[in-house]
Design a protein around this motif. Structure first.
Motif, PDB file in Angstrom:
ATOM      1  N   PRO A 112      78.272  18.462  78.898  1.00 46.12           N
ATOM      2  CA  PRO A 112      79.070  19.040  79.980  1.00 46.12           C
ATOM      3  C   PRO A 112      80.503  18.492  79.903  1.00 46.12           C
ATOM      4  O   PRO A 112      80.698  17.271  79.864  1.00 46.12           O
ATOM      5  N   LEU A 113      81.482  19.368  79.877  1.00 43.16           N
ATOM      6  CA  LEU A 113      82.868  18.953  79.680  1.00 43.16           C
ATOM      7  C   LEU A 113      83.794  19.545  80.731  1.00 43.16           C
ATOM      8  O   LEU A 113      83.514  20.596  81.300  1.00 43.16           O
ATOM      9  N   TRP A 114      84.905  18.844  80.973  1.00 41.48           N
ATOM     10  CA  TRP A 114      86.040  19.372  81.719  1.00 41.48           C
ATOM     11  C   TRP A 114      85.659  19.917  83.095  1.00 41.48           C
ATOM     12  O   TRP A 114      85.901  21.074  83.423  1.00 41.48           O
ATOM     13  N   GLY A 115      85.063  19.040  83.877  1.00 42.06           N
ATOM     14  CA  GLY A 115      84.690  19.379  85.247  1.00 42.06           C
ATOM     15  C   GLY A 115      83.231  19.744  85.410  1.00 42.06           C
ATOM     16  O   GLY A 115      82.699  19.649  86.517  1.00 42.06           O
ATOM     17  N   LYS A 116      82.582  20.157  84.344  1.00 42.45           N
ATOM     18  CA  LYS A 116      81.149  20.437  84.428  1.00 42.45           C
ATOM     19  C   LYS A 116      80.386  19.120  84.385  1.00 42.45           C
ATOM     20  O   LYS A 116      80.670  18.259  83.564  1.00 42.45           O
ATOM     21  N   ARG A 117      79.397  18.974  85.274  1.00 43.36           N
ATOM     22  CA  ARG A 117      78.661  17.720  85.362  1.00 43.36           C
ATOM     23  C   ARG A 117      77.161  17.885  85.101  1.00 43.36           C
ATOM     24  O   ARG A 117      76.482  16.924  84.787  1.00 43.36           O
ATOM     25  N   GLN A 118      76.631  19.078  85.270  1.00 43.56           N
ATOM     26  CA  GLN A 118      75.201  19.286  85.101  1.00 43.56           C
ATOM     27  C   GLN A 118      74.876  19.518  83.631  1.00 43.56           C
ATOM     28  O   GLN A 118      75.487  20.355  82.972  1.00 43.56           O
ATOM     29  N   TYR A 119      73.911  18.754  83.143  1.00 42.40           N
ATOM     30  CA  TYR A 119      73.456  18.954  81.772  1.00 42.40           C
ATOM     31  C   TYR A 119      72.455  20.101  81.769  1.00 42.40           C
ATOM     32  O   TYR A 119      71.422  20.052  82.441  1.00 42.40           O
ATOM     33  N   ARG A 120      72.759  21.139  81.007  1.00 44.37           N
ATOM     34  CA  ARG A 120      71.929  22.341  80.974  1.00 44.37           C
ATOM     35  C   ARG A 120      71.241  22.425  79.610  1.00 44.37           C
ATOM     36  O   ARG A 120      71.887  22.703  78.596  1.00 44.37           O
ATOM     37  N   VAL A 121      69.947  22.191  79.595  1.00 42.98           N
ATOM     38  CA  VAL A 121      69.208  22.103  78.343  1.00 42.98           C
ATOM     39  C   VAL A 121      69.278  23.410  77.555  1.00 42.98           C
ATOM     40  O   VAL A 121      69.231  23.403  76.317  1.00 42.98           O
ATOM     41  N   GLU A 122      69.437  24.529  78.251  1.00 41.88           N
ATOM     42  CA  GLU A 122      69.500  25.814  77.558  1.00 41.88           C
ATOM     43  C   GLU A 122      70.783  25.970  76.741  1.00 41.88           C
ATOM     44  O   GLU A 122      70.881  26.869  75.889  1.00 41.88           O
ATOM     45  N   GLU A 123      71.771  25.107  76.967  1.00 43.53           N
ATOM     46  CA  GLU A 123      73.021  25.180  76.211  1.00 43.53           C
ATOM     47  C   GLU A 123      73.036  24.241  75.008  1.00 43.53           C
ATOM     48  O   GLU A 123      74.019  24.196  74.264  1.00 43.53           O
ATOM     49  N   GLU A 124      71.957  23.505  74.804  1.00 40.87           N
ATOM     50  CA  GLU A 124      71.885  22.656  73.619  1.00 40.87           C
ATOM     51  C   GLU A 124      71.978  23.511  72.356  1.00 40.87           C
ATOM     52  O   GLU A 124      71.536  24.664  72.341  1.00 40.87           O
ATOM     53  N   ARG A 125      72.549  22.944  71.317  1.00 40.94           N
ATOM     54  CA  ARG A 125      72.705  23.663  70.051  1.00 40.94           C
ATOM     55  C   ARG A 125      72.445  22.696  68.906  1.00 40.94           C
ATOM     56  O   ARG A 125      72.519  21.472  69.090  1.00 40.94           O
ATOM     57  N   PRO A 126      72.161  23.201  67.724  1.00 39.72           N
ATOM     58  CA  PRO A 126      71.978  22.308  66.576  1.00 39.72           C
ATOM     59  C   PRO A 126      73.233  21.467  66.357  1.00 39.72           C
ATOM     60  O   PRO A 126      74.356  21.977  66.435  1.00 39.72           O
ATOM     61  N   VAL A 127      73.043  20.185  66.098  1.00 42.65           N
ATOM     62  CA  VAL A 127      74.181  19.284  65.898  1.00 42.65           C
ATOM     63  C   VAL A 127      74.728  19.506  64.503  1.00 42.65           C
ATOM     64  O   VAL A 127      74.014  19.359  63.500  1.00 42.65           O
ATOM     65  N   SER A 128      75.999  19.858  64.416  1.00 44.49           N
ATOM     66  CA  SER A 128      76.612  20.172  63.124  1.00 44.49           C
ATOM     67  C   SER A 128      76.887  18.923  62.296  1.00 44.49           C
ATOM     68  O   SER A 128      76.832  18.962  61.065  1.00 44.49           O
ATOM     69  N   THR A 129      77.202  17.806  62.961  1.00 42.89           N
ATOM     70  CA  THR A 129      77.491  16.559  62.257  1.00 42.89           C
ATOM     71  C   THR A 129      76.857  15.411  63.030  1.00 42.89           C
ATOM     72  O   THR A 129      77.090  15.275  64.231  1.00 42.89           O
ATOM     73  N   SER A 130      76.087  14.574  62.369  1.00 41.79           N
ATOM     74  CA  SER A 130      75.381  13.488  63.035  1.00 41.79           C
ATOM     75  C   SER A 130      76.344  12.399  63.485  1.00 41.79           C
ATOM     76  O   SER A 130      77.478  12.293  62.996  1.00 41.79           O
ATOM     77  N   PHE A 131      75.864  11.571  64.406  1.00 38.85           N
ATOM     78  CA  PHE A 131      76.654  10.409  64.824  1.00 38.85           C
ATOM     79  C   PHE A 131      76.978   9.538  63.611  1.00 38.85           C
ATOM     80  O   PHE A 131      78.106   9.061  63.451  1.00 38.85           O
ATOM     81  N   GLU A 132      75.983   9.318  62.762  1.00 39.16           N
ATOM     82  CA  GLU A 132      76.178   8.445  61.598  1.00 39.16           C
ATOM     83  C   GLU A 132      77.263   8.978  60.675  1.00 39.16           C
ATOM     84  O   GLU A 132      78.096   8.201  60.175  1.00 39.16           O
ATOM     85  N   ASP A 133      77.288  10.270  60.448  1.00 42.52           N
ATOM     86  CA  ASP A 133      78.295  10.835  59.544  1.00 42.52           C
ATOM     87  C   ASP A 133      79.697  10.708  60.125  1.00 42.52           C
ATOM     88  O   ASP A 133      80.666  10.448  59.397  1.00 42.52           O
ATOM     89  N   GLN A 134      79.834  10.889  61.431  1.00 43.90           N
ATOM     90  CA  GLN A 134      81.146  10.731  62.060  1.00 43.90           C
ATOM     91  C   GLN A 134      81.606   9.276  61.992  1.00 43.90           C
ATOM     92  O   GLN A 134      82.768   8.990  61.684  1.00 43.90           O
ATOM     93  N   VAL A 135      80.686   8.366  62.276  1.00 42.49           N
ATOM     94  CA  VAL A 135      81.018   6.940  62.241  1.00 42.49           C
ATOM     95  C   VAL A 135      81.370   6.507  60.820  1.00 42.49           C
ATOM     96  O   VAL A 135      82.332   5.754  60.600  1.00 42.49           O
ATOM     97  N   ARG A 136      80.609   6.992  59.858  1.00 44.42           N
ATOM     98  CA  ARG A 136      80.823   6.596  58.463  1.00 44.42           C
ATOM     99  C   ARG A 136      82.236   6.947  57.986  1.00 44.42           C
ATOM    100  O   ARG A 136      82.903   6.127  57.323  1.00 44.42           O
TER     101      ARG A 136
END
Length: 345
Positions: free
Chosen positions: A131-155
């Motif tokens: 949820p971004l920019w004023g949105k606060r509720q996490y809506r599970v139906e808006e989940e999407r496949p993660v394009s880049t993992s946390f590890e890859d970004q950190v690396r």
């Protein structure tokens, strides 16, 4: 982020000259800026700053921060990627946060900023759904496949630090989950962790205090907050009235559909109460909001923005103001009556 849209390059350099002369040493920008973002103006803010740094020869006197754009499903930002080449590339893909994308974004920012490194490189918003920019509720139906993992970004951030292209890295528009995942991935990979989080924060939007402050505390992951939106896009300056009065020019006059979360009846009502408190405290409404933000124990830096020299001087002067305990208590009382008015759900 107004430079290149609301401000000319000459005005930007005038502001930078003054800011540096009075002790401001942190400059924050992004490849996406100026705002509202558009294909016509994208990258101008970095270009203006780069020209100023080259003209003044003062790169060693500032802490320079910029950001890499992330994917935003349903919104075409291919022109951000296209602008990473000179001349721009037509038919570019949408922004991503894989290694190639981050490297190309940074290379373009370094070219525009006319420097061989940035002190702080920030992920502008998460690669995953949040949820971004004023949105606060996490809506599970808006989940999407993660394009880049946390590890890859950190690396890739770790590699850029080793190469000397960035000194530190940080997060922006993040949640506690994202902070924890990034920091734990850094531990596993032996990479320096993020040092900052740039999130929306103001007297009318204190969500950070509720649990992110604990996640980012020195006793936890130790990230400093870089607060943006502290004046709610100018709504907390007192220049917009609950009766509909407004200035001839201003963020919410010139761009009424940009960042509407900052400009709504609930925020205007809260702004009127804060303005009355500011009058009793003997300061301007803008100074009250900025000085209050600066007083928070978790604050790394209060990011200011101005479209005029008068605004800039007032903003800078706010850092010299210490609010007394009665004023701070009154801020909390108003907040309890007008809680997080920028929230949109």
């Amino acid at each position: 982020m107004t430079w290149g849209e609301q401000n000319t390059e000459e005005e930007a350099h005038e502001q930078l000259d003054y800011a540096l002369s009075v002790g401001v040493n942190f400059i924050d920008t992004a490849e996406l800026y100026p705002v509202p973002p558009s294909p016509k103006t994208v990258g101008r803010t970095e270009t203006f700053i780069g020209n100023w740094l080259a003209k003044r020869g003062c790169r060693d006197k500032v802490i320079l921060a910029t950001k890499v754009a992330a994917p935003l499903p349903g919104v075409d930002r291919s022109w951000v990627v296209g602008n990473r080449t000179d001349p721009p590339t037509p038919d570019a893909p949408q922004p991503q946060l894989d290694e190639a994308s981050i490297r190309s974004a940074l290379a373009a920012s370094l070219r525009r900023l006319q420097t061989d490194y940035v002190d702080l490189y920030q992920i502008h918003w998460p690669a995953r759904y949040a949820p971004l920019w004023g949105k606060r509720q996490y809506r599970v139906e808006e989940e999407r496949p993660v394009s880049t993992s946390f590890e890859d970004q950190v690396r890739v951030m770790g590699a850029l630090i080793k190469e000397g292209k960035i000194r530190h890295w940080g997060l922006s528009n993040e949640t506690s989950y994202g902070v924890a995942q990034m920091c734990e991935a850094a531990k596993r990979l032996g990479v320096p962790p993020p040092i900052s989080i740039q999130n929306d924060f103001a007297p009318v939007y204190r969500m950070y205090e509720e649990e992110l402050a604990e996640t980012c505390a020195p006793s936890a992951y130790n990230l400093g907050l870089l607060a943006y939106g502290v004046l709610a896009g100018g709504t907390l300056t007192g220049k917009y009235g609950t009766d509909g009065s407004k200035p001839e020019h201003g963020r919410h006059v010139d761009f009424p559909n940009f960042q509407p979360r900052y400009f709504n009846p609930r925020t205007l009502e809260a702004a009127a109460e804060y303005a009355a408190l500011a009058k009793r405290a003997g300061v301007s409404p803008a100074t009250l909001a900025q000085a209050w933000c600066a007083s928070r124990w978790y604050m790394g830096s209060v990011i200011i923005g101005a479209t005029s020299m008068e605004q800039l001087k007032e903003n800078v002067a706010a850092c010299l103001v210490t609010l007394d305990e009665s004023t701070l208590a009154a801020m909390d009382e108003i907040h309890l009556r007008h809680r997080n008015t920028n929230a949109t759900d």
